[in-house]
Design a protein around this motif. Structure first.
Motif, PDB file in Angstrom:
ATOM      1  N   THR A  54      10.478   4.729   1.150  1.00 23.18           N
ATOM      2  CA  THR A  54       9.215   4.565   0.442  1.00 23.18           C
ATOM      3  C   THR A  54       9.417   3.524  -0.662  1.00 23.18           C
ATOM      4  OG1 THR A  54       9.741   6.282  -1.157  1.00 23.18           O
ATOM      5  CG2 THR A  54       8.622   6.975   0.880  1.00 23.18           C
ATOM      6  N   LYS A  97       0.849  -1.190   0.000  1.00 27.68           N
ATOM      7  CA  LYS A  97       0.000   0.000   0.000  1.00 27.68           C
ATOM      8  C   LYS A  97       0.884   1.240   0.000  1.00 27.68           C
ATOM      9  CE  LYS A  97      -2.095  -1.195   3.780  1.00 27.68           C
ATOM     10  NZ  LYS A  97      -1.513  -2.524   4.048  1.00 27.68           N
ATOM     11  N   GLU A  98       0.285   2.363  -0.350  1.00 29.90           N
ATOM     12  CA  GLU A  98       1.042   3.599  -0.482  1.00 29.90           C
ATOM     13  C   GLU A  98       1.708   4.008   0.820  1.00 29.90           C
ATOM     14  OE1 GLU A  98       0.384   8.250  -1.920  1.00 29.90           O
ATOM     15  OE2 GLU A  98      -1.265   6.798  -2.031  1.00 29.90           O
TER      16      GLU A  98
END
Length: 339
Positions: free
Chosen positions: A72, A51-52
């Motif tokens: 990230t 997921k982001e």
């Protein structure tokens, strides 16, 4: 390998700790491409499925450590792109420690570990033996890349059984090759080079697990350090295909010449003719003695012994001579006609 559910909630963000095997075994090529590229593709799949709000930390098994900062997905992919094969030492325990330390300090509730490797059993052994408690706390998954059957021969040893090495004195170099792969090794060549010159070459054909020793005639042209390399061509796994060696060639060798006392001026010793014909500039120097003076401290000074026409060798001297030979030194016997 351990793979336990951590009771995570799918609605909350996760942190993924990824260890990528970048040892030299991962440079092998399978049907799906190089194994290291397959490992990178596994990381991409993990990133794409996340997921982001999920975060990542990645480390490699070998070479320099990657930054231990949390990344990230896009940062993870950039770091993954820079991963390459390292022929340096493995730091599996250290890298797992970094990953687990980051997981324990992170505020994320969902924490998962991925180990991406070929058949590197050291990773699983380190995990189960050194991080048993941590493995129970987090979900751990072992992802193996394609299994590749490859030829893997390597030079195990280079040596010589002779200590009589000198400039202009030929000796035999023995090169032992082992097939560490799980298939037959064929269409390969073993080459021995000394001081940049090719000494000889053999074609290899070896069953899995088999060892063979090959002999090369070497004739040093100088004293001092003699350097060379035994290399294998045509092997699928090239990281261990060169074996460098160095041999010290002494300026002189010392011989102990033991003969009977002989008052006959007409007596001929063929050993005397050969040795004295060498001249004072030869690399072979010698001292003359008789068998009664033989002792262990005397033998330490010499590289070889010549027994010249002795009619009797005393029993107490046999053990000294046997010990001398067992220390890989030379023994030459010219028997007497009356012995």
């Amino acid at each position: 390998p351990p793979s336990l559910s951590s009771g995570s909630s799918s609605n909350l963000p996760s942190i993924f700790a990824i260890l990528v095997d970048n040892s030299f075994s991962m440079e092998r090529i399978g049907a799906k491409g190089p194994l290291i590229d397959q490992a990178k593709q596994m990381v991409e799949i993990i990133a794409e499925a996340a997921k982001e709000q999920d975060r990542f930390i990645i480390q490699t098994t070998n070479g320099e450590s990657i930054s231990s900062s949390i990344s990230t997905a896009s940062q993870l992919l950039n770091e993954t792109e820079n991963i390459s094969i390292s022929k340096g030492g493995a730091f599996i325990q250290e890298r797992l420690s970094i990953l687990y330390s980051t997981l324990s300090e992170s505020p994320f509730q969902n924490k998962k570990v991925y180990l991406i490797t070929d058949e590197n059993t050291e990773i699983v052994e380190t995990l189960t033996q050194e991080f048993e408690e941590e493995s129970q706390m987090y979900s751990v998954s072992l992802i193996e890349v394609e299994q590749v059957e490859a030829q893997n021969t390597f030079v195990k040893h280079v040596g010589t059984s002779s200590t009589m090495v000198g400039s202009g004195i030929p000796f035999v170099a023995e090169v032992t090759v082992e097939n560490g792969g799980n298939i037959i090794a064929a269409n390969q060549f073993l080459t021995l080079s000394v001081e940049g010159e090719t000494v000889g070459q053999y074609q290899l054909e070896m069953d899995a697990g088999e060892s063979q020793t090959f002999s090369f005639d070497v004739n040093p042209t100088k004293s001092g350090s003699l350097t060379g390399v035994a290399s294998i061509e045509g092997d699928d796994f090239a990281a261990d295909n060169e074996y460098y060696f160095s041999l010290q060639v002494p300026d002189q060798r010392k011989l102990l010449w033991i003969s009977e006392s002989n008052d006959n001026p007409n007596a001929i010793s063929y050993a005397s003719v050969i040795i004295e014909a060498q001249g004072t500039e030869n690399q072979l120097t010698y001292d003359k003695s008789n068998i009664d003076n033989l002792n262990s401290s005397l033998l330490e000074e010499y590289d070889a012994i010549l027994l010249d026409k002795l009619e009797v060798i005393p029993e107490y001297s046999l053990s000294l001579l046997q010990e001398f030979v067992q220390h890989v030194k030379g023994l030459v016997v010219y028997p007497s006609q009356n012995a």
